[in-house]
Scaffold this motif. Sequence first.
Motif, PDB file in Angstrom:
ATOM      1  N   ASP A 153      -0.385 -11.574   3.884  1.00  0.00           N
ATOM      2  CA  ASP A 153      -1.559 -11.360   3.043  1.00  0.00           C
ATOM      3  C   ASP A 153      -2.682 -10.698   3.846  1.00  0.00           C
ATOM      4  O   ASP A 153      -3.384  -9.804   3.343  1.00  0.00           O
ATOM      5  CB  ASP A 153      -2.025 -12.704   2.471  1.00  0.00           C
ATOM      6  N   TYR A 154      -2.825 -11.131   5.086  1.00  0.00           N
ATOM      7  CA  TYR A 154      -3.829 -10.542   5.997  1.00  0.00           C
ATOM      8  C   TYR A 154      -3.541  -9.056   6.219  1.00  0.00           C
ATOM      9  O   TYR A 154      -4.438  -8.204   6.103  1.00  0.00           O
ATOM     10  CB  TYR A 154      -3.788 -11.339   7.305  1.00  0.00           C
ATOM     11  N   ILE A 155      -2.268  -8.703   6.487  1.00  0.00           N
ATOM     12  CA  ILE A 155      -1.911  -7.291   6.716  1.00  0.00           C
ATOM     13  C   ILE A 155      -2.106  -6.482   5.424  1.00  0.00           C
ATOM     14  O   ILE A 155      -2.620  -5.356   5.450  1.00  0.00           O
ATOM     15  CB  ILE A 155      -0.450  -7.178   7.206  1.00  0.00           C
ATOM     16  N   ALA A 156      -1.702  -7.061   4.286  1.00  0.00           N
ATOM     17  CA  ALA A 156      -1.857  -6.379   2.997  1.00  0.00           C
ATOM     18  C   ALA A 156      -3.318  -6.051   2.730  1.00  0.00           C
ATOM     19  O   ALA A 156      -3.665  -4.975   2.236  1.00  0.00           O
ATOM     20  CB  ALA A 156      -1.294  -7.248   1.880  1.00  0.00           C
ATOM     21  N   SER A 157      -4.173  -6.991   3.097  1.00  0.00           N
ATOM     22  CA  SER A 157      -5.604  -6.809   2.870  1.00  0.00           C
ATOM     23  C   SER A 157      -6.163  -5.697   3.772  1.00  0.00           C
ATOM     24  O   SER A 157      -6.952  -4.852   3.334  1.00  0.00           O
ATOM     25  CB  SER A 157      -6.304  -8.152   3.110  1.00  0.00           C
ATOM     26  N   ILE A 158      -5.729  -5.666   5.038  1.00  0.00           N
ATOM     27  CA  ILE A 158      -6.154  -4.567   5.929  1.00  0.00           C
ATOM     28  C   ILE A 158      -5.692  -3.228   5.360  1.00  0.00           C
ATOM     29  O   ILE A 158      -6.458  -2.263   5.289  1.00  0.00           O
ATOM     30  CB  ILE A 158      -5.550  -4.737   7.346  1.00  0.00           C
ATOM     31  N   SER A 159      -4.406  -3.168   4.950  1.00  0.00           N
ATOM     32  CA  SER A 159      -3.839  -1.916   4.458  1.00  0.00           C
ATOM     33  C   SER A 159      -4.594  -1.402   3.240  1.00  0.00           C
ATOM     34  O   SER A 159      -4.972  -0.223   3.166  1.00  0.00           O
ATOM     35  CB  SER A 159      -2.355  -2.124   4.123  1.00  0.00           C
ATOM     36  N   ALA A 160      -4.851  -2.287   2.290  1.00  0.00           N
ATOM     37  CA  ALA A 160      -5.580  -1.885   1.078  1.00  0.00           C
ATOM     38  C   ALA A 160      -6.980  -1.409   1.433  1.00  0.00           C
ATOM     39  O   ALA A 160      -7.474  -0.422   0.869  1.00  0.00           O
ATOM     40  CB  ALA A 160      -5.623  -3.048   0.090  1.00  0.00           C
ATOM     41  N   GLY A 161      -7.618  -2.105   2.403  1.00  0.00           N
ATOM     42  CA  GLY A 161      -8.966  -1.727   2.821  1.00  0.00           C
ATOM     43  C   GLY A 161      -9.004  -0.356   3.471  1.00  0.00           C
ATOM     44  O   GLY A 161      -9.883   0.468   3.176  1.00  0.00           O
ATOM     45  N   VAL A 162      -8.041  -0.076   4.359  1.00  0.00           N
ATOM     46  CA  VAL A 162      -7.979   1.224   5.036  1.00  0.00           C
ATOM     47  C   VAL A 162      -7.774   2.336   4.007  1.00  0.00           C
ATOM     48  O   VAL A 162      -8.442   3.374   4.047  1.00  0.00           O
ATOM     49  CB  VAL A 162      -6.830   1.240   6.074  1.00  0.00           C
ATOM     50  N   ILE A 183       5.431  -5.427   1.897  1.00  0.00           N
ATOM     51  CA  ILE A 183       4.014  -5.322   1.514  1.00  0.00           C
ATOM     52  C   ILE A 183       3.783  -3.973   0.832  1.00  0.00           C
ATOM     53  O   ILE A 183       3.983  -2.914   1.425  1.00  0.00           O
ATOM     54  CB  ILE A 183       3.102  -5.442   2.756  1.00  0.00           C
ATOM     55  N   TYR A 184       3.378  -4.013  -0.417  1.00  0.00           N
ATOM     56  CA  TYR A 184       3.146  -2.795  -1.201  1.00  0.00           C
ATOM     57  C   TYR A 184       1.799  -2.161  -0.853  1.00  0.00           C
ATOM     58  O   TYR A 184       0.889  -2.860  -0.383  1.00  0.00           O
ATOM     59  CB  TYR A 184       3.173  -3.128  -2.702  1.00  0.00           C
ATOM     60  N   PRO A 185       1.653  -0.847  -1.149  1.00  0.00           N
ATOM     61  CA  PRO A 185       0.377  -0.167  -0.918  1.00  0.00           C
ATOM     62  C   PRO A 185      -0.761  -0.830  -1.708  1.00  0.00           C
ATOM     63  O   PRO A 185      -1.923  -0.784  -1.299  1.00  0.00           O
ATOM     64  CB  PRO A 185       0.617   1.250  -1.448  1.00  0.00           C
ATOM     65  N   GLN A 186      -0.409  -1.465  -2.831  1.00  0.00           N
ATOM     66  CA  GLN A 186      -1.424  -2.070  -3.702  1.00  0.00           C
ATOM     67  C   GLN A 186      -2.018  -3.343  -3.090  1.00  0.00           C
ATOM     68  O   GLN A 186      -2.993  -3.886  -3.626  1.00  0.00           O
ATOM     69  CB  GLN A 186      -0.804  -2.392  -5.071  1.00  0.00           C
ATOM     70  N   GLY A 187      -1.431  -3.833  -2.003  1.00  0.00           N
ATOM     71  CA  GLY A 187      -1.999  -5.000  -1.341  1.00  0.00           C
ATOM     72  C   GLY A 187      -1.342  -6.309  -1.744  1.00  0.00           C
ATOM     73  O   GLY A 187      -1.811  -7.377  -1.371  1.00  0.00           O
ATOM     74  N   ASN A 188      -0.255  -6.244  -2.481  1.00  0.00           N
ATOM     75  CA  ASN A 188       0.505  -7.459  -2.779  1.00  0.00           C
ATOM     76  C   ASN A 188       1.861  -7.388  -2.071  1.00  0.00           C
ATOM     77  O   ASN A 188       2.176  -6.376  -1.426  1.00  0.00           O
ATOM     78  CB  ASN A 188       0.656  -7.666  -4.291  1.00  0.00           C
ATOM     79  N   PHE A 189       2.680  -8.437  -2.165  1.00  0.00           N
ATOM     80  CA  PHE A 189       3.928  -8.442  -1.392  1.00  0.00           C
ATOM     81  C   PHE A 189       4.964  -9.347  -2.022  1.00  0.00           C
ATOM     82  O   PHE A 189       4.633 -10.229  -2.837  1.00  0.00           O
ATOM     83  CB  PHE A 189       3.673  -8.839   0.067  1.00  0.00           C
ATOM     84  N   ILE A 190       6.226  -9.103  -1.681  1.00  0.00           N
ATOM     85  CA  ILE A 190       7.347  -9.903  -2.199  1.00  0.00           C
ATOM     86  C   ILE A 190       8.265 -10.279  -1.034  1.00  0.00           C
ATOM     87  O   ILE A 190       8.253  -9.624   0.013  1.00  0.00           O
ATOM     88  CB  ILE A 190       8.188  -9.126  -3.236  1.00  0.00           C
ATOM     89  N   HIS A 191       9.072 -11.343  -1.227  1.00  0.00           N
ATOM     90  CA  HIS A 191      10.125 -11.616  -0.244  1.00  0.00           C
ATOM     91  C   HIS A 191      11.453 -11.113  -0.786  1.00  0.00           C
ATOM     92  O   HIS A 191      11.547 -10.675  -1.946  1.00  0.00           O
ATOM     93  CB  HIS A 191      10.171 -13.102   0.128  1.00  0.00           C
ATOM     94  N   GLU A 192      12.489 -11.155   0.023  1.00  0.00           N
ATOM     95  CA  GLU A 192      13.823 -10.694  -0.368  1.00  0.00           C
ATOM     96  C   GLU A 192      14.429 -11.610  -1.418  1.00  0.00           C
ATOM     97  O   GLU A 192      13.952 -12.723  -1.611  1.00  0.00           O
ATOM     98  CB  GLU A 192      14.717 -10.623   0.876  1.00  0.00           C
ATOM     99  N   SER A 193      15.512 -11.167  -2.077  1.00  0.00           N
ATOM    100  CA  SER A 193      16.180 -12.037  -3.048  1.00  0.00           C
ATOM    101  C   SER A 193      17.257 -12.863  -2.347  1.00  0.00           C
ATOM    102  O   SER A 193      17.784 -12.469  -1.298  1.00  0.00           O
ATOM    103  CB  SER A 193      16.796 -11.208  -4.173  1.00  0.00           C
ATOM    104  N   GLU A 194      17.589 -13.999  -2.945  1.00  0.00           N
ATOM    105  CA  GLU A 194      18.606 -14.883  -2.361  1.00  0.00           C
ATOM    106  C   GLU A 194      19.965 -14.187  -2.353  1.00  0.00           C
ATOM    107  O   GLU A 194      20.738 -14.295  -1.396  1.00  0.00           O
ATOM    108  CB  GLU A 194      18.656 -16.182  -3.187  1.00  0.00           C
ATOM    109  N   GLU A 195      20.253 -13.441  -3.426  1.00  0.00           N
ATOM    110  CA  GLU A 195      21.538 -12.761  -3.607  1.00  0.00           C
ATOM    111  C   GLU A 195      21.707 -11.591  -2.639  1.00  0.00           C
ATOM    112  O   GLU A 195      22.773 -11.366  -2.087  1.00  0.00           O
ATOM    113  CB  GLU A 195      21.614 -12.252  -5.055  1.00  0.00           C
ATOM    114  N   HIS A 196      20.633 -10.809  -2.474  1.00  0.00           N
ATOM    115  CA  HIS A 196      20.669  -9.636  -1.585  1.00  0.00           C
ATOM    116  C   HIS A 196      19.548  -9.806  -0.562  1.00  0.00           C
ATOM    117  O   HIS A 196      18.455  -9.275  -0.749  1.00  0.00           O
ATOM    118  CB  HIS A 196      20.479  -8.339  -2.376  1.00  0.00           C
ATOM    119  N   PRO A 197      19.818 -10.541   0.526  1.00  0.00           N
ATOM    120  CA  PRO A 197      18.731 -10.931   1.432  1.00  0.00           C
ATOM    121  C   PRO A 197      18.307  -9.832   2.400  1.00  0.00           C
ATOM    122  O   PRO A 197      18.343 -10.001   3.609  1.00  0.00           O
ATOM    123  CB  PRO A 197      19.305 -12.143   2.165  1.00  0.00           C
TER     124      PRO A 197
END
Lengths: 243, 243
Positions: free
Chosen positions: B86-95, B129-143
């Motif tokens: 979340d910290y990195i996402a916030s820096i990226s969105a800010g930059v 981490i998406y350019p929009q400043g949010n993020f997801i983890h991998e799926s259990e099926e395809h890790p």
Amino acid sequence: MTYCIAINTDEGLVFCSDSRTNAGFDNISIYSKMHTFVWPGERTLVLLSAGNLATTQAVVKKIWSDIENSAAVNLQSSPDIRSAADYIASISAGVQKQHVERDTSSTNFEATFIFGGQIGTDKPEIMLIYPQGNFIHESEEHPFLQIGEVKYGKPILDRIIKRSTPLTQAARCALVSMNSTTRSNLTVGAPIDLMIYSKGALDFGQRMSLTENDPFAKQMSEYWNQGLVQALDSLPRFPWELN
Amino acid sequence: MTYCIAINTDEGLVFCSDSRTNAGFDNISIYSKMHTFVWPGERTLVLLSAGNLATTQAVVKKIWSDIENSAAVNLQSSPDIRSAADYIASISAGVQKQHVERDTSSTNFEATFIFGGQIGTDKPEIMLIYPQGNFIHESEEHPFLQIGEVKYGKPILDRIIKRSTPLTQAARCALVSMNSTTRSNLTVGAPIDLMIYSKGALDFGQRMSLTENDPFAKQMSEYWNQGLVQALDSLPRFPWELN
């Protein structure tokens, strides 16, 4: 979306296409994208289509009506593959132009085709016909052509397909390439049409249409997964694994 | 373009990235896209970057300066992977926001990251981490997670990678996926950075940087080609071949 492949080997031609069409996520249909024009003993021609369905249907309809009416230029009388490709390219560009002129909302009417086959004693050939009305043949180094969703299935073709690849191995490679694509892109789907044409046969070739639950298609996919696991196991160990 | 992969298996994590950056076809450079932040015995964190190079460099610079200045939030003190992401996402969105406000020509300043690692006794995790400043983890099926030019190298990951895949096999699979991509897309290229992290180690892991002519990388590619030919040969014959 769509995925179609044609391969030109020393032993003959392979054509492979999916059958899914979609206009948005909630409007999905099944249409074969493989169209064959065969006069046994004289000529075998195959057309694979991608793009706007109204355009591709109009092009195929026009090709058949020109044959039935013995038009001045038609697939039965074209002297060679190149001039036949030019004829199809010209129909496609004309249909698109007509639809664009009618339209008021800048819709994409583009269509892309793979066209190939053999006429008499000429060499078998394959061509990729662009929406713009021009066309190219395959490269000597990578003797295959793809249209539609080409990326997922390209690495296996790049690594395997050469002019000298045996015809049935090229066909199995096309099925693997198609399988990789249908697994990764929902808008590419079964039934999978496959046609294997032996050079000089001037016949209908071997043709299969594989549904999603076809036992042969399932076996192909399972064996391929096992083969990949073995291929991975055979790779060199990392330096630190050797100690 | 860029291609980066992260895999999260039961035995640990794999990170793999290419090193080519380009601004048009005639402006190509080499920059590593793998950034590691390791405090041995405490935490191992890895960041892979894709997108606008000015954005990704500014983000990495800011991360390091926050560590050096013991900022209120920084990678050394983040309580878990999720808050670090979340910290990195916030820096990226800010930059990106800062660069967009300066710009007069609607340039694309977007950047996408894969971030992962292990903090103390927590489970290892990976995040996209998406350019929009949010993020997801991998799926259990395809890790696994991919950023950049993801299509060419996806089928092999889809077919092989599971949670239970042994760590070194997952690493070999990542190299094959990368190799398929560098062969097909000119804007993805060597050196290839690979890091293999064993769960619980909290160390620098095993790290390799493979140049284009590295003998190990060449051997991998050759063995893989041979393995694919064998896998194809093992596929079921067509019905008419059995007569």
